[in-house]
Design a protein around this motif. Structure first.
Motif, PDB file in Angstrom:
ATOM      1  N   ASN A  52       0.804  -1.218   0.000  1.00  0.00           N
ATOM      2  CA  ASN A  52       0.000   0.000   0.000  1.00  0.00           C
ATOM      3  C   ASN A  52       0.840   1.272   0.000  1.00  0.00           C
ATOM      4  O   ASN A  52       0.306   2.356  -0.115  1.00  0.00           O
ATOM      5  CB  ASN A  52      -0.951   0.011   1.202  1.00  0.00           C
ATOM      6  CG  ASN A  52      -2.101  -0.933   0.983  1.00  0.00           C
ATOM      7  OD1 ASN A  52      -2.681  -0.987  -0.087  1.00  0.00           O
ATOM      8  ND2 ASN A  52      -2.422  -1.721   1.989  1.00  0.00           N
ATOM      9  N   ASN A  96       0.090   5.140  -1.432  1.00  0.00           N
ATOM     10  CA  ASN A  96      -1.312   5.567  -1.380  1.00  0.00           C
ATOM     11  C   ASN A  96      -1.448   6.755  -0.427  1.00  0.00           C
ATOM     12  O   ASN A  96      -2.193   6.709   0.537  1.00  0.00           O
ATOM     13  CB  ASN A  96      -2.207   4.415  -0.911  1.00  0.00           C
ATOM     14  CG  ASN A  96      -2.388   3.388  -1.992  1.00  0.00           C
ATOM     15  OD1 ASN A  96      -2.999   3.669  -3.006  1.00  0.00           O
ATOM     16  ND2 ASN A  96      -1.809   2.220  -1.789  1.00  0.00           N
ATOM     17  N   ASP A 140      -6.045  -4.024  -0.119  1.00  0.00           N
ATOM     18  CA  ASP A 140      -5.441  -3.339  -1.259  1.00  0.00           C
ATOM     19  C   ASP A 140      -6.119  -1.972  -1.381  1.00  0.00           C
ATOM     20  O   ASP A 140      -7.228  -1.856  -1.900  1.00  0.00           O
ATOM     21  CB  ASP A 140      -5.640  -4.169  -2.519  1.00  0.00           C
ATOM     22  CG  ASP A 140      -4.974  -3.564  -3.740  1.00  0.00           C
ATOM     23  OD1 ASP A 140      -4.623  -2.370  -3.722  1.00  0.00           O
ATOM     24  OD2 ASP A 140      -4.810  -4.304  -4.719  1.00  0.00           O
ATOM     25  N   ASP A 147      -5.388   0.572  -3.251  1.00  0.00           N
ATOM     26  CA  ASP A 147      -5.592   0.995  -4.643  1.00  0.00           C
ATOM     27  C   ASP A 147      -6.911   0.456  -5.188  1.00  0.00           C
ATOM     28  O   ASP A 147      -7.680   1.176  -5.816  1.00  0.00           O
ATOM     29  CB  ASP A 147      -4.453   0.491  -5.534  1.00  0.00           C
ATOM     30  CG  ASP A 147      -3.301   1.468  -5.627  1.00  0.00           C
ATOM     31  OD1 ASP A 147      -3.490   2.662  -5.342  1.00  0.00           O
ATOM     32  OD2 ASP A 147      -2.203   1.020  -5.998  1.00  0.00           O
ATOM     33  N   ALA A 148      -7.153  -0.813  -4.943  1.00  0.00           N
ATOM     34  CA  ALA A 148      -8.388  -1.431  -5.425  1.00  0.00           C
ATOM     35  C   ALA A 148      -9.605  -0.791  -4.764  1.00  0.00           C
ATOM     36  O   ALA A 148     -10.613  -0.523  -5.432  1.00  0.00           O
ATOM     37  CB  ALA A 148      -8.373  -2.932  -5.158  1.00  0.00           C
ATOM     38  N   LEU A 149      -9.515  -0.534  -3.466  1.00  0.00           N
ATOM     39  CA  LEU A 149     -10.639   0.112  -2.773  1.00  0.00           C
ATOM     40  C   LEU A 149     -10.904   1.505  -3.323  1.00  0.00           C
ATOM     41  O   LEU A 149     -12.061   1.907  -3.472  1.00  0.00           O
ATOM     42  CB  LEU A 149     -10.377   0.205  -1.270  1.00  0.00           C
ATOM     43  CG  LEU A 149     -10.679  -1.027  -0.447  1.00  0.00           C
ATOM     44  CD1 LEU A 149     -10.447  -0.737   1.039  1.00  0.00           C
ATOM     45  CD2 LEU A 149     -12.089  -1.522  -0.656  1.00  0.00           C
ATOM     46  N   ALA A 168     -10.350   2.554  -6.361  1.00  0.00           N
ATOM     47  CA  ALA A 168     -10.982   2.408  -7.675  1.00  0.00           C
ATOM     48  C   ALA A 168     -12.468   2.083  -7.526  1.00  0.00           C
ATOM     49  O   ALA A 168     -13.312   2.658  -8.218  1.00  0.00           O
ATOM     50  CB  ALA A 168     -10.272   1.326  -8.474  1.00  0.00           C
ATOM     51  N   VAL A 169     -12.787   1.169  -6.619  1.00  0.00           N
ATOM     52  CA  VAL A 169     -14.188   0.817  -6.382  1.00  0.00           C
ATOM     53  C   VAL A 169     -14.947   2.020  -5.807  1.00  0.00           C
ATOM     54  O   VAL A 169     -16.084   2.286  -6.195  1.00  0.00           O
ATOM     55  CB  VAL A 169     -14.297  -0.404  -5.435  1.00  0.00           C
ATOM     56  CG1 VAL A 169     -15.739  -0.663  -5.034  1.00  0.00           C
ATOM     57  CG2 VAL A 169     -13.700  -1.636  -6.101  1.00  0.00           C
ATOM     58  N   GLU A 205     -14.494  -3.966   4.421  1.00  0.00           N
ATOM     59  CA  GLU A 205     -13.419  -4.923   4.153  1.00  0.00           C
ATOM     60  C   GLU A 205     -12.774  -5.391   5.446  1.00  0.00           C
ATOM     61  O   GLU A 205     -12.460  -6.569   5.602  1.00  0.00           O
ATOM     62  CB  GLU A 205     -12.371  -4.332   3.211  1.00  0.00           C
ATOM     63  CG  GLU A 205     -12.854  -4.170   1.797  1.00  0.00           C
ATOM     64  CD  GLU A 205     -13.326  -5.451   1.139  1.00  0.00           C
ATOM     65  OE1 GLU A 205     -12.814  -6.540   1.483  1.00  0.00           O
ATOM     66  OE2 GLU A 205     -14.206  -5.384   0.278  1.00  0.00           O
ATOM     67  N   ALA A 234     -12.430  -6.756  -2.962  1.00  0.00           N
ATOM     68  CA  ALA A 234     -11.843  -5.783  -3.890  1.00  0.00           C
ATOM     69  C   ALA A 234     -10.568  -6.281  -4.515  1.00  0.00           C
ATOM     70  O   ALA A 234      -9.868  -7.090  -4.056  1.00  0.00           O
ATOM     71  CB  ALA A 234     -11.554  -4.476  -3.168  1.00  0.00           C
TER      72      ALA A 234
END
Length: 136
Positions: A61, A64, A97, A99-101, A103-104, A124, A136
């Motif tokens: 991470n 971020n 993650d 980054d994934a969160l 994006a979502v 999460e 995610a």
């Protein structure tokens, strides 16, 4: 009262350098979130800000350093003591993650991605604490 220099020193402990919001981030050690971090420092103190930096500083991470991440992680620590007080809190958090969160969150609510990120992060952590796998 917290000063801007104090925020810079704390960020520096984690190898983060704040840049102007007008510039483009070119590396994993840069952040435009000085104002957000200053607010967190003023409201919650330097120990809290260091904890937030430390949580975001996990291997996958790292980088971020967005205001959205700082805000969501800070909210989680302050408002979900049932999770933050767990002995395995850091290990669970490191499985997320960010980054994934993010994006979502941007897709879920483009007009309020920070709020969406905060809710998704909490969900999460709940899922991981219950022994489930991350979506995610």
């Amino acid at each position: 009262m917290a000063s801007g220099g104090h925020v810079d020193r704390i960020a520096g402990e984690f190898g983060v350098h704040f840049i102007s919001f007008e510039r483009r981030i070119t590396g994993a050690h840069q952040s435009k979130a000085r104002r957000t971090c200053h607010t967190l420092l003023k409201k919650n103190g330097e120990d809290h800000l260091r904890l937030v930096f430390g949580l975001i500083n996990a291997g996958k991470n790292r980088g971020n350093w967005s205001a959205r991440c700082f805000t969501a992680v800070s909210w989680l620590v302050l408002n979900r003591s049932d999770l933050a007080d767990r002995a395995d809190f850091v290990a669970l958090f490191d499985r997320i993650d960010l980054d994934a969160l993010q994006a979502v969150a941007r897709k879920t609510d483009p007009k309020a991605p920070t709020k969406a990120m905060t809710v998704l992060l909490s969900y999460e952590m709940d899922r991981l604490a219950a022994g489930g796998e991350m979506a995610a």
